[in-house]
Design a protein around this motif. Structure first.
Motif, PDB file in Angstrom:
ATOM      1  N   GLU A   1       0.628 -33.081   3.810  1.00 54.69           N
ATOM      2  CA  GLU A   1      -0.413 -33.183   2.785  1.00 54.69           C
ATOM      3  C   GLU A   1      -1.741 -32.536   3.236  1.00 54.69           C
ATOM      4  OE1 GLU A   1      -0.309 -37.090   5.078  1.00 54.69           O
ATOM      5  OE2 GLU A   1       1.100 -35.673   4.225  1.00 54.69           O
ATOM      6  N   GLN A   2      -1.877 -32.200   4.528  1.00 54.46           N
ATOM      7  CA  GLN A   2      -3.109 -31.588   5.016  1.00 54.46           C
ATOM      8  C   GLN A   2      -3.089 -30.063   4.909  1.00 54.46           C
ATOM      9  OE1 GLN A   2      -3.357 -33.144   8.995  1.00 54.46           O
ATOM     10  NE2 GLN A   2      -4.580 -34.924   8.349  1.00 54.46           N
ATOM     11  N   ASP A   3      -2.011 -29.455   4.387  1.00 52.56           N
ATOM     12  CA  ASP A   3      -1.949 -27.994   4.286  1.00 52.56           C
ATOM     13  C   ASP A   3      -3.040 -27.422   3.378  1.00 52.56           C
ATOM     14  OD1 ASP A   3       0.119 -27.939   6.032  1.00 52.56           O
ATOM     15  OD2 ASP A   3       1.692 -27.807   4.500  1.00 52.56           O
ATOM     16  N   PRO A   4      -3.349 -27.999   2.214  1.00 53.29           N
ATOM     17  CA  PRO A   4      -4.441 -27.447   1.396  1.00 53.29           C
ATOM     18  C   PRO A   4      -5.782 -27.437   2.139  1.00 53.29           C
ATOM     19  CG  PRO A   4      -3.093 -28.929   0.091  1.00 53.29           C
ATOM     20  CD  PRO A   4      -2.610 -29.082   1.512  1.00 53.29           C
ATOM     21  N   GLU A   5      -6.031 -28.500   2.922  1.00 60.78           N
ATOM     22  CA  GLU A   5      -7.294 -28.535   3.698  1.00 60.78           C
ATOM     23  C   GLU A   5      -7.311 -27.440   4.750  1.00 60.78           C
ATOM     24  OE1 GLU A   5      -9.980 -31.615   6.366  1.00 60.78           O
ATOM     25  OE2 GLU A   5      -8.082 -32.300   5.480  1.00 60.78           O
TER      26      GLU A   5
ATOM     27  N   ILE B 293      -5.879 -24.550   4.469  1.00 56.68           N
ATOM     28  CA  ILE B 293      -6.183 -23.289   3.772  1.00 56.68           C
ATOM     29  C   ILE B 293      -7.682 -23.199   3.462  1.00 56.68           C
ATOM     30  CG2 ILE B 293      -5.759 -21.997   1.662  1.00 56.68           C
ATOM     31  CD1 ILE B 293      -2.923 -23.182   1.652  1.00 56.68           C
ATOM     32  N   ALA B 294      -8.271 -24.330   3.028  1.00 56.11           N
ATOM     33  CA  ALA B 294      -9.708 -24.339   2.684  1.00 56.11           C
ATOM     34  C   ALA B 294     -10.570 -24.066   3.919  1.00 56.11           C
ATOM     35  CB  ALA B 294     -10.078 -25.674   2.046  1.00 56.11           C
ATOM     36  N   ARG B 295     -10.166 -24.668   5.020  1.00 58.33           N
ATOM     37  CA  ARG B 295     -10.944 -24.463   6.262  1.00 58.33           C
ATOM     38  C   ARG B 295     -10.848 -23.007   6.729  1.00 58.33           C
ATOM     39  NH1 ARG B 295     -12.671 -28.828   9.391  1.00 58.33           N
ATOM     40  NH2 ARG B 295     -12.212 -30.893   8.479  1.00 58.33           N
TER      41      ARG B 295
ATOM     42  N   ARG C  19     -10.435 -20.450   4.773  1.00 58.85           N
ATOM     43  CA  ARG C  19     -11.306 -19.668   3.880  1.00 58.85           C
ATOM     44  C   ARG C  19     -12.781 -19.816   4.271  1.00 58.85           C
ATOM     45  NH1 ARG C  19      -8.456 -21.194  -1.971  1.00 58.85           N
ATOM     46  NH2 ARG C  19      -6.597 -19.865  -1.706  1.00 58.85           N
TER      47      ARG C  19
END
Length: 351
Positions: free
Chosen positions: A112-116, A118-120, A122
Motif C-alpha cells: 500500500e506504500q507504492d503510491p507514496e 511514486i510521489a516521493r 516525483r
C-alpha cells in the motif's frame, strides 16, 4: 658693550636693541605671511587638466558604466549562488529523508506504500530540477560577470591610456610651478638680503641703527629660514647649489674684508703716533683696552705690567704721566684719575 659708556647710555643701548628685535619680529611676521601665500599665484594643477577634452569624458562615462554593470553582475551572481545553495540544500535534505523512508519500507514491504513511493520520487525529481535550474542560473550569471569584468578591464585600459600620460604631464607642470613659486620667493627675499648687506656695510653705525639691525635680522631670517622649506628638492641639487653659492659669496667677502683690514692696519702702523691717535675714537680705545689688546694694532698686551708703557708690537703709547701730578695713567684717558687734570694727548671726542 663698551665699558666707557655711561650707565644711562648702556640702558638706552639695551632698549634700542629691544626695539631692533621687536621691529625684526614684526617684519618677520609680515614677511612670513607674504612668502607663505606666494603659492596662490599659481593655479592648482590636476591630471584632469591634461586629458583630451573629447575622449576623456567619453572614456570616463564608459568606465563608469562598466563599473556599474560589473557591480550589478556581481550582485546578481551572489543572489544566484545563494539560490543555488538553497535548492541544493533542499534536495539533499529531501534525499536523505527519502533514503530513510525507503529503508523502512524495505523492512516492512507493504504494497500500500507504492503510491507514496511514486510521489516521493516525483518530489525528488522536482527538487533536482530546481537545483539544476538554479545551478544554470549561477552559470549564466558567472558568464555575465565574466563579460562585465572583461568590459570593465577594456574600459579601464582605455582610461589608463589617457590618464597615465596626463599624470606625467601634471607632475611635470607641478614641478615647473613649484620652481616658479620658488623663484618668486627668491626674487622677494634676495633683494632684501642685498639691502640688508648694504645697510650692514654702510648704515650699521648710524643713529638709526636699531631699525638697520632689525631689518638685517628680518632679511637673514627670510632668506635662510623662511625660504629653506620651499626649496625644490630635485635630488638635493638646488640646496647644495645654493649652499655653494652662498659659501663662495660670503667667503669671498670675508677674505677681501680681511685683506682690506690688514692693509689698513699696516698703513696705520706706519703713521706717526699722534696721527694714529687721531684715527682712534675714545670709545674704541677703551673697548680694546678692556679686552687687554692694543688700541692701535689689536694685538694682545699685558696691561697689568707696570713697566709696560708702549705697545711692543706697534709702538703706540699705552700709559703716560700726568703733566700736573706725574701719576702714571692710561694714555687714552681724557683726565687724570688722581688729580682730574685734563690729559695732554687724547683721541677725538666723537665716537
Amino acid at each position: 658693550m663698551s665699558k666707557g659708556l655711561r650707565l644711562s647710555e648702556r640702558w638706552f643701548q639695551r632698549g634700542l636693541w629691544l626695539v631692533a628685535l621687536v621691529f625684526a619680529a614684526f617684519l618677520i611676521g609680515l614677511g612670513g605671511k607674504v612668502v607663505d601665500n606666494l603659492h596662490y599665484v599659481e593655479k592648482p594643477i590636476t591630471a584632469e587638466q591634461f586629458i583630451d577634452p573629447v575622449q576623456g569624458p567619453q572614456v570616463q562615462a564608459a568606465l563608469s558604466a562598466a563599473e556599474k554593470k560589473l557591480k550589478d553582475a556581481n550582485d546578481a551572481l551572489e543572489q544566484a549562488q545563494l539560490a543555488a545553495n538553497v535548492a541544493s540544500n533542499n534536495y539533499r535534505t529531501a534525499r536523505e529523508t527519502f533514503d530513510n523512508w525507503l529503508r523502512t519500507r524495505q523492512v516492512t514491504a507493504r504494497p500500500e506504500q507504492d503510491p507514496e513511493l511514486i510521489a516521493r520520487n516525483r518530489e525528488l525529481d522536482t527538487l533536482k530540477a530546481a537545483e539544476r535550474k538554479a545551478q544554470g542560473e549561477v552559470e549564466a550569471q558567472q558568464q555575465n560577470q565574466l563579460d562585465a569584468s572583461q568590459a570593465h578591464d577594456r574600459a579601464q585600459a582605455q582610461w589608463n591610456a589617457l590618464n597615465e600620460p596626463a599624470i606625467e604631464a601634471a607632475a611635470k607642470a607641478a614641478r615647473a610651478a613649484e620652481l616658479r613659486v620658488f623663484l618668486y620667493r627668491l626674487m622677494l627675499t634676495l633683494p632684501l638680503l642685498a639691502v640688508a648687506a648694504w645697510l650692514f656695510v654702510k648704515k650699521r653705525r648710524s643713529i638709526y641703527w636699531p631699525f638697520v639691525w632689525g631689518f638685517i635680522f628680518f632679511a637673514g631670517f627670510a632668506f635662510f629660514v623662511e625660504l629653506v622649506p620651499y626649496l625644490p628638492s630635485y635630488g638635493g641639487y638646488v640646496r647644495y647649489t645654493v649652499g655653494i653659492v652662498l659659501t663662495v659669496v660670503i667667503g669671498r667677502y670675508v677674505i677681501l674684508a680681511l685683506q682690506r683690514y690688514l692693509a689698513r692696519q699696516k698703513a696705520a702702523e706706519a703713521m706717526p703716533e699722534e696721527a694714529r691717535r687721531e684715527t682712534l675714537s675714545y670709545d674704541t680705545a677703551l673697548a680694546r683696552l678692556a679686552k687687554s689688546v692694543c688700541p692701535g694694532c689689536e694685538r694682545q698686551v699685558d696691561l697689568k705690567d707696570p713697566a709696560l708703557d708702549f705697545c711692543p708690537h706697534c709702538g703706540i703709547g699705552l700709559f703716560d704721566r700726568c703733566g700736573h701730578c706725574t701719576t702714571r695713567k692710561g694714555a687714552f684717558a681724557r683726565y687724570c684719575f688722581a688729580c682730574g687734570t685734563p690729559a695732554q694727548h687724547v683721541g677725538p671726542v666723537s665716537p
